[in-house]
Design a protein around this motif. Structure first.
Motif, PDB file in Angstrom:
ATOM      1  N   ILE A  59       0.848  -1.192   0.000  1.00  0.00           N
ATOM      2  CA  ILE A  59       0.000   0.000   0.000  1.00  0.00           C
ATOM      3  C   ILE A  59       0.890   1.250   0.000  1.00  0.00           C
ATOM      4  N   GLU A  97      -6.590   4.799  -2.973  1.00  0.00           N
ATOM      5  CA  GLU A  97      -6.323   5.432  -1.684  1.00  0.00           C
ATOM      6  C   GLU A  97      -6.471   4.353  -0.618  1.00  0.00           C
ATOM      7  N   GLY A  98      -5.362   3.999  -0.020  1.00  0.00           N
ATOM      8  CA  GLY A  98      -5.398   2.911   0.957  1.00  0.00           C
ATOM      9  C   GLY A  98      -5.817   1.607   0.299  1.00  0.00           C
ATOM     10  N   PHE A  99      -6.827   0.958   0.884  1.00  0.00           N
ATOM     11  CA  PHE A  99      -7.322  -0.318   0.367  1.00  0.00           C
ATOM     12  C   PHE A  99      -8.512  -0.143  -0.577  1.00  0.00           C
ATOM     13  N   ASP A 100      -8.812   1.086  -0.972  1.00  0.00           N
ATOM     14  CA  ASP A 100     -10.034   1.373  -1.702  1.00  0.00           C
ATOM     15  C   ASP A 100      -9.870   1.112  -3.199  1.00  0.00           C
ATOM     16  N   ALA A 108       3.264  -1.105   4.184  1.00  0.00           N
ATOM     17  CA  ALA A 108       2.839   0.285   4.075  1.00  0.00           C
ATOM     18  C   ALA A 108       4.027   1.151   4.475  1.00  0.00           C
ATOM     19  N   PRO A 127      -0.485   9.197   7.647  1.00  0.00           N
ATOM     20  CA  PRO A 127      -1.312   8.261   6.886  1.00  0.00           C
ATOM     21  C   PRO A 127      -1.290   6.846   7.437  1.00  0.00           C
ATOM     22  N   LEU A 128      -0.203   6.437   8.073  1.00  0.00           N
ATOM     23  CA  LEU A 128      -0.180   5.109   8.705  1.00  0.00           C
ATOM     24  C   LEU A 128      -1.205   5.026   9.830  1.00  0.00           C
ATOM     25  N   LEU A 139      -4.603   4.819   8.479  1.00  0.00           N
ATOM     26  CA  LEU A 139      -4.832   3.537   7.811  1.00  0.00           C
ATOM     27  C   LEU A 139      -5.141   2.408   8.791  1.00  0.00           C
ATOM     28  N   ASP A 154      -8.543   0.399   8.637  1.00  0.00           N
ATOM     29  CA  ASP A 154      -8.650  -0.373   7.402  1.00  0.00           C
ATOM     30  C   ASP A 154      -7.642  -1.511   7.376  1.00  0.00           C
ATOM     31  N   MET A 155      -6.475  -1.286   7.959  1.00  0.00           N
ATOM     32  CA  MET A 155      -5.496  -2.359   8.048  1.00  0.00           C
ATOM     33  C   MET A 155      -6.071  -3.518   8.860  1.00  0.00           C
TER      34      MET A 155
END
Length: 291
Positions: free
Chosen positions: A155, A206-209, A224, A230-231, A234, A237-238
């Motif tokens: 990611i 964007e991320g996992f999207d 990542a 941003p971590l 995230l 979602d992680m």
């Protein structure tokens, strides 16, 4: 042809992005504008523009005042063949079983390594930076311990060097995503140069999207290598996309930021397994609580 830079710092992301957008309308027009969060933990944002003609000092002064930014610092860069310079300065990097090199050093690839070709013009993500080096070492450490990734995602992939490293040692397809369309193109170019087309799939997300990521989840390993803010964003979602017992390798973290990132991920059931500091940067290997 000379290149001029105009750089300033702003206290918050919204003002930085607004200033960056406003710079696009300057005359003479900049050839490029960048907005970046500084990696020193200060919380400041840097806004910069590149120009082929000297920028208008008065216009820059007005923009700085309008967005409560520091006065712009304007410099003229010396003319230089930057690719040739990078080739001279960046020697191949060994990280565990992985050997990261540019095409100009193809004759230096030793036997018995997993080679990863990254062109010199794409210097970030070559393995010289402590964040990328730390992630490659963490991957090698997991593999040495007997872990084998079947569903792997990178990611914020940048050059896709981490995704390609995983594809070198495990047979299943690896997904590499980045929010930046140019980075996705760079990643795909590197994948092709390494003969890994079809083994590493590059997507803009964007991320996992992204549908590809949604179909492949849950993952047993996620890289990542981005930045602290941003971590942290995230983390939920992680947790949702990492399978129980799965690993996350995180970097882009300054040493004094690591404990905060560890605490946030622990609150989502993803706990520290290993940490490594390389100069100013920390790489974390975390594991989601097994079912």
């Amino acid at each position: 042809m000379p290149t001029f830079t105009a750089l300033t710092t702003v206290a918050d992301q919204s003002s930085a992005e607004g200033l960056g957008a406003a710079m696009e309308s300057l005359v003479p027009e900049p050839t490029g504008v960048g907005v970046f969060e500084l990696e020193d933990g200060s919380g400041l944002w840097e806004v910069g523009g590149y120009f082929v003609d000297p920028p208008d000092d008065s216009a820059l002064m007005l923009l700085a005042a309008a967005f409560d930014a520091k006065p712009f610092s304007v410099s003229e860069l010396p003319e230089k063949d930057w690719v040739a310079h990078v080739r001279r300065e960046l020697s191949p990097v060994a990280a565990g079983r992985f050997f990261v090199y540019g095409s100009h050093d193809a004759d230096k690839v030793p036997d018995g390594v997993e080679p990863l070709l990254i062109e010199a013009a794409m210097a970030f993500g070559t393995g010289h930076h402590g964040t990328t080096l730390g992630c490659l070492r963490a991957l090698d450490r997991l593999a040495q311990a007997g872990f084998a990734g079947r569903r792997v995602a990178d990611i914020g992939c940048g050059t896709a060097v981490l995704a390609m490293a995983a594809a070198r040692i495990w047979p299943d397809t690896v997904l590499a995503s980045d929010i930046d369309a140019v980075a996705v193109e760079v990643a795909a170019t590197n994948v092709a140069a390494n003969g890994l087309e079809g083994r590493v799939v590059c997507v803009e997300a964007e991320g996992f999207d992204a549908p590809e990521l949604a179909r492949a989840a849950p993952f047993d390993l996620v890289f990542a290598n981005i930045l602290k803010a941003p971590l942290i964003a995230l983390a939920p979602d992680m947790a949702a996309n990492l399978q129980p017992g799965g690993y996350a390798i995180l970097s882009g973290i300054l040493n004094d930021q690591a404990d905060e990132v560890i605490a946030v991920y622990a609150a989502h059931g993803i706990n520290l397994e290993h940490r490594e500091q390389i100069v100013d940067w920390t790489t974390l290997t975390l594991r989601k609580t097994p079912a």
